[in-house]
Design a protein around this motif. Sequence first.
Motif, PDB file in Angstrom:
ATOM      1  N   ARG A  18      43.569  -2.371  73.848  1.00 51.76           N
ATOM      2  CA  ARG A  18      44.339  -2.597  74.686  1.00 51.76           C
ATOM      3  C   ARG A  18      44.245  -4.496  74.546  1.00 51.76           C
ATOM      4  O   ARG A  18      43.469  -5.272  74.448  1.00 51.76           O
ATOM      5  N   ARG A  20      47.427  -7.947  75.435  1.00 52.70           N
ATOM      6  CA  ARG A  20      48.544  -8.405  76.280  1.00 52.70           C
ATOM      7  C   ARG A  20      49.305  -9.345  75.661  1.00 52.70           C
ATOM      8  O   ARG A  20      48.893 -10.287  75.020  1.00 52.70           O
ATOM      9  N   ILE A  58      50.627  -5.020  79.137  1.00 53.97           N
ATOM     10  CA  ILE A  58      49.257  -4.698  78.311  1.00 53.97           C
ATOM     11  C   ILE A  58      49.338  -3.143  77.887  1.00 53.97           C
ATOM     12  O   ILE A  58      49.898  -2.328  78.596  1.00 53.97           O
ATOM     13  N   ASP A 167      46.115  -2.928  86.749  1.00 52.24           N
ATOM     14  CA  ASP A 167      47.078  -3.156  86.029  1.00 52.24           C
ATOM     15  C   ASP A 167      48.389  -2.964  86.594  1.00 52.24           C
ATOM     16  O   ASP A 167      49.337  -3.771  86.328  1.00 52.24           O
TER      17      ASP A 167
END
Length: 227
Positions: A18, A20, A58, A167
């Motif tokens: 992951r 961003r 993200i 998130d």
Amino acid sequence: MPAATTPLDRLLPGAIARHRHQGAYAALVLEGRYVEAGEGGRWQVEPGDVLVHPAFSIHADWVGRGGALVVNLPLRSAGRLPPAFRARDPQALLDLAARGQAIELPEHADALPPLQQDWPDALAAALRADPGLPLKTWSRHAGLAPATLSRGFAAAYGVTPARYRADLRLARALERLAGPEPLAQLALALGYADQAHLSRAVRAATGMTPRQLRQSNPFKTRPDAQP
């Protein structure tokens, strides 16, 4: 073919943790296939598909054998585009980017629905519909032990259900920061303990406080550049 100034990204086979991105962009798949999981769900994409990434979004990726080749097209705003769509004329998108024009949903393009393959996708959809959903209640109704719920969801989305919910809440906070809503009211509406909690979450993700983010206004739609 992509213009010389258009950034190409070669994705190697395997999992991409992951990550961003600060700016909004659209990823047009040119070669290969992969699965991407983010706040909006999971998508399995192939050549001609486009994934739309709002500012500070993200996601994680799982790239198939042979890797993939994508071209990343900067966006002025992701607000008017679906999270994923299939472009019947990918070259038209590349031409728009080369001329500095805004990328919009091409005529006759089809929005792609997120994957709904198993219970992790069902849980993700339930959390998107209701971020306050108690995970223990959902796991009990699904007949899953909490540890199984956490491991299985992380295998599909690269993150635990609790982190995914956080998130989602942050993504909604970032969207609403584009408006004039008072920060204390915004924090309360989204389930943050207080304004300070909201500020810490925003700063951890963006490097800016909510007020600084509003001043920079990365979500504002700017006028299209002329060809």
